[in-house]
Design a protein around this motif. Structure first.
Motif, mmCIF file in Angstrom:
data_model
loop_
_atom_site.group_PDB
_atom_site.id
_atom_site.type_symbol
_atom_site.label_atom_id
_atom_site.label_comp_id
_atom_site.label_asym_id
_atom_site.label_seq_id
_atom_site.Cartn_x
_atom_site.Cartn_y
_atom_site.Cartn_z
ATOM 1 N N PRO B 40 -1.172 -3.383 -12.112
ATOM 2 C CA PRO B 40 -0.133 -4.392 -12.368
ATOM 3 C C PRO B 40 0.961 -3.892 -13.303
ATOM 4 O O PRO B 40 2.138 -4.220 -13.113
ATOM 5 N N LEU B 41 0.576 -3.067 -14.275
ATOM 6 C CA LEU B 41 1.571 -2.519 -15.199
ATOM 7 C C LEU B 41 2.502 -1.538 -14.495
ATOM 8 O O LEU B 41 3.703 -1.523 -14.758
ATOM 9 N N ILE B 42 1.929 -0.757 -13.571
ATOM 10 C CA ILE B 42 2.766 0.175 -12.800
ATOM 11 C C ILE B 42 3.767 -0.614 -11.947
ATOM 12 O O ILE B 42 4.955 -0.308 -11.906
ATOM 13 N N PHE B 43 3.266 -1.663 -11.295
ATOM 14 C CA PHE B 43 4.153 -2.519 -10.482
ATOM 15 C C PHE B 43 5.292 -3.068 -11.341
ATOM 16 O O PHE B 43 6.454 -3.062 -10.928
ATOM 17 N N ALA B 44 4.932 -3.544 -12.540
ATOM 18 C CA ALA B 44 5.938 -4.182 -13.409
ATOM 19 C C ALA B 44 6.917 -3.166 -13.985
ATOM 20 O O ALA B 44 8.130 -3.391 -13.981
ATOM 21 N N ILE B 45 6.375 -2.048 -14.463
ATOM 22 C CA ILE B 45 7.235 -1.061 -15.135
ATOM 23 C C ILE B 45 8.082 -0.270 -14.130
ATOM 24 O O ILE B 45 9.278 -0.091 -14.321
ATOM 25 N N VAL B 46 7.448 0.158 -13.050
ATOM 26 C CA VAL B 46 8.168 0.989 -12.070
ATOM 27 C C VAL B 46 8.922 0.123 -11.049
ATOM 28 O O VAL B 46 10.100 0.347 -10.776
ATOM 29 N N GLY B 47 8.218 -0.872 -10.489
ATOM 30 C CA GLY B 47 8.835 -1.667 -9.420
ATOM 31 C C GLY B 47 9.561 -2.901 -9.913
ATOM 32 O O GLY B 47 10.237 -3.582 -9.138
ATOM 33 N N LYS B 50 6.104 -8.546 -9.774
ATOM 34 C CA LYS B 50 4.734 -9.002 -10.002
ATOM 35 C C LYS B 50 3.954 -9.001 -8.690
ATOM 36 O O LYS B 50 3.148 -9.885 -8.435
ATOM 37 N N ASN B 51 4.222 -8.005 -7.873
ATOM 38 C CA ASN B 51 3.571 -7.943 -6.568
ATOM 39 C C ASN B 51 2.057 -7.891 -6.666
ATOM 40 O O ASN B 51 1.353 -8.351 -5.769
ATOM 41 N N PHE B 52 1.554 -7.327 -7.756
ATOM 42 C CA PHE B 52 0.099 -7.284 -7.900
ATOM 43 C C PHE B 52 -0.456 -8.709 -7.984
ATOM 44 O O PHE B 52 -1.377 -9.063 -7.248
ATOM 45 N N CYS B 53 0.116 -9.515 -8.876
ATOM 46 C CA CYS B 53 -0.327 -10.919 -9.010
ATOM 47 C C CYS B 53 -0.093 -11.668 -7.696
ATOM 48 O O CYS B 53 -0.934 -12.438 -7.245
ATOM 49 N N ASN B 54 1.079 -11.454 -7.120
ATOM 50 C CA ASN B 54 1.477 -12.210 -5.935
ATOM 51 C C ASN B 54 0.651 -11.872 -4.693
ATOM 52 O O ASN B 54 0.402 -12.728 -3.848
ATOM 53 N N THR B 55 0.250 -10.612 -4.576
ATOM 54 C CA THR B 55 -0.344 -10.169 -3.316
ATOM 55 C C THR B 55 -1.699 -9.486 -3.446
ATOM 56 O O THR B 55 -2.582 -9.710 -2.624
ATOM 57 N N TYR B 56 -1.852 -8.658 -4.467
ATOM 58 C CA TYR B 56 -3.028 -7.778 -4.489
ATOM 59 C C TYR B 56 -4.110 -8.133 -5.508
ATOM 60 O O TYR B 56 -5.077 -7.385 -5.655
ATOM 61 N N CYS B 57 -3.963 -9.225 -6.227
ATOM 62 C CA CYS B 57 -4.951 -9.547 -7.255
ATOM 63 C C CYS B 57 -6.219 -10.142 -6.631
ATOM 64 O O CYS B 57 -6.211 -11.276 -6.139
ATOM 65 N N GLY B 58 -7.278 -9.375 -6.657
ATOM 66 C CA GLY B 58 -8.537 -9.812 -6.056
ATOM 67 C C GLY B 58 -9.133 -11.014 -6.766
ATOM 68 O O GLY B 58 -9.751 -11.875 -6.149
ATOM 69 N N MET B 179 -2.747 -10.384 -18.158
ATOM 70 C CA MET B 179 -2.018 -9.383 -17.372
ATOM 71 C C MET B 179 -0.773 -10.006 -16.739
ATOM 72 O O MET B 179 0.291 -9.383 -16.685
ATOM 73 N N GLY B 180 -0.911 -11.224 -16.267
ATOM 74 C CA GLY B 180 0.218 -11.941 -15.661
ATOM 75 C C GLY B 180 1.318 -12.192 -16.676
ATOM 76 O O GLY B 180 2.503 -12.009 -16.385
ATOM 77 N N THR B 181 0.911 -12.611 -17.862
ATOM 78 C CA THR B 181 1.890 -12.868 -18.921
ATOM 79 C C THR B 181 2.609 -11.574 -19.308
ATOM 80 O O THR B 181 3.831 -11.553 -19.467
ATOM 81 N N MET B 182 1.811 -10.522 -19.428
ATOM 82 C CA MET B 182 2.369 -9.239 -19.831
ATOM 83 C C MET B 182 3.353 -8.712 -18.763
ATOM 84 O O MET B 182 4.468 -8.301 -19.096
ATOM 85 N N THR B 183 2.934 -8.749 -17.497
ATOM 86 C CA THR B 183 3.808 -8.205 -16.441
ATOM 87 C C THR B 183 5.063 -9.072 -16.245
ATOM 88 O O THR B 183 6.143 -8.541 -15.989
ATOM 89 N N GLN B 184 4.913 -10.384 -16.407
ATOM 90 C CA GLN B 184 6.101 -11.244 -16.282
ATOM 91 C C GLN B 184 7.093 -10.943 -17.407
ATOM 92 O O GLN B 184 8.306 -10.904 -17.179
ATOM 93 N N SER B 185 6.553 -10.701 -18.594
ATOM 94 C CA SER B 185 7.422 -10.364 -19.733
ATOM 95 C C SER B 185 8.158 -9.055 -19.471
ATOM 96 O O SER B 185 9.355 -8.947 -19.753
ATOM 97 N N ILE B 186 7.442 -8.081 -18.937
ATOM 98 C CA ILE B 186 8.076 -6.789 -18.624
ATOM 99 C C ILE B 186 9.193 -6.999 -17.599
ATOM 100 O O ILE B 186 10.299 -6.492 -17.752
#
Lengths: 68, 198
Positions: B40-47, B50-58, B179-186
């Motif tokens: 999720p951090l890679i998605f947020a920092i590089v991309g 929040k695609n991880f939360c939206n699509t890939y979070c098991g 993780m969601g809060t952190m990635t949304q902030s990023i």
């Protein structure tokens, strides 16, 4: 056109993407990981997104309210 | 209405179950949980998304599955404070503090200041013996200590998630997931000036 459409409160949205997942018309997108945004033209007013939103930040608005 | 066609990533909830089953039998598998922290951090920092939360979070999918398909959720609206900024960021700080403490415990074991504790700590309080999942000496003690600590964190967050899933809507955990809060902030920092296109 549907009588209702979904409106997202951007300030409360956590961008979890649940609304986008349940939307059958692809009318909702997550904008840059910040918040969800509903396309009122595509929205059919079914209310699935409102029901599923865990943050309670989606409200179904009546079309008449748009012009007001 | 159209019915959505399921894609491979709609079945990632199975991964969440596999993770906890693996950790039950071999605690070293807890390291695999780092995927859920790093990706999720890679998605947020590089991309910048929040695609991880939206699509890939098991885990999110698992809550949805249990809550909706198995009807284990009351589907009530959670109190508004749960999705409020102070609670989300407060929980993030608390979670990171506990994560830091877990890293410190790992350091103490690595430095030889304390011994390996073969327990899983639930809700940061209750120590559950978990010795069957680890053969002493199989790896360096600090590697095993991290596994126990990390598995504790993963299990605790899942228990909290299941609890709020039952009381409120299935994915209520996602409203205050650290993780969601952190990635949304990023994403907010990275995309502050981006134009919105639907």
């Amino acid at each position: 056109m549907a009588k209702r459409y979904a409106e997202v409160n951007k300030n409360r949205c956590v961008a979890c993407g649940e609304c986008m997942y349940v939307c059958l018309k692809g009318a909702i997108k997550i904008i840059h990981g910040r918040y969800a945004l509903s396309n009122s033209d595509k929205c059919i007013g079914c209310g699935l997104c409102e029901k599923s939103c865990p943050a309670g930040c989606i409200t179904m608005m009546h079309r008449e309210q748009v012009s007001e | 209405m159209n019915k959505k066609v399921k894609k491979w990533y709609d079945y990632l909830w199975i991964w969440s179950i596999i993770y906890f089953v693996l950790g039950f039998f071999n605690i070293l598998c807890a390291w695999l949980g780092m995927i859920d922290f790093v990706v999720p951090l890679i998605f947020a920092i590089v991309g910048h998304n929040k695609n991880f939360c939206n699509t890939y979070c098991g885990r999110g999918q698992l809550f949805r599955k249990i809550g909706n398909d198995y009807k284990c959720s009351r589907k009530n609206q959670a109190p508004s404070w749960i999705a409020s900024k102070w609670f989300r960021y407060g929980f993030l700080i608390f979670f990171l503090t506990m994560f830091g403490n877990m890293i410190y415990q790992t350091y103490l074991v690595a430095a030889g200041a304390t011994g390996l504790k073969e327990v899983v700590k639930l809700l940061w309080t209750f120590k559950v013996p978990w010795g069957w999942a680890y053969t002493t000496g199989a790896v360096a003690d600090w590697i095993a200590q991290f596994s126990f600590g990390f598995y504790s964190l993963m299990l605790t967050s899942t228990i909290i998630g299941l609890f709020v899933m039952m009381l409120y809507k299935p994915r209520t955990w996602c409203t205050f997931c650290p993780m969601g809060t952190m990635t949304q902030s990023i994403c907010k920092i990275k995309n502050d000036n981006d134009q919105v296109k639907l």
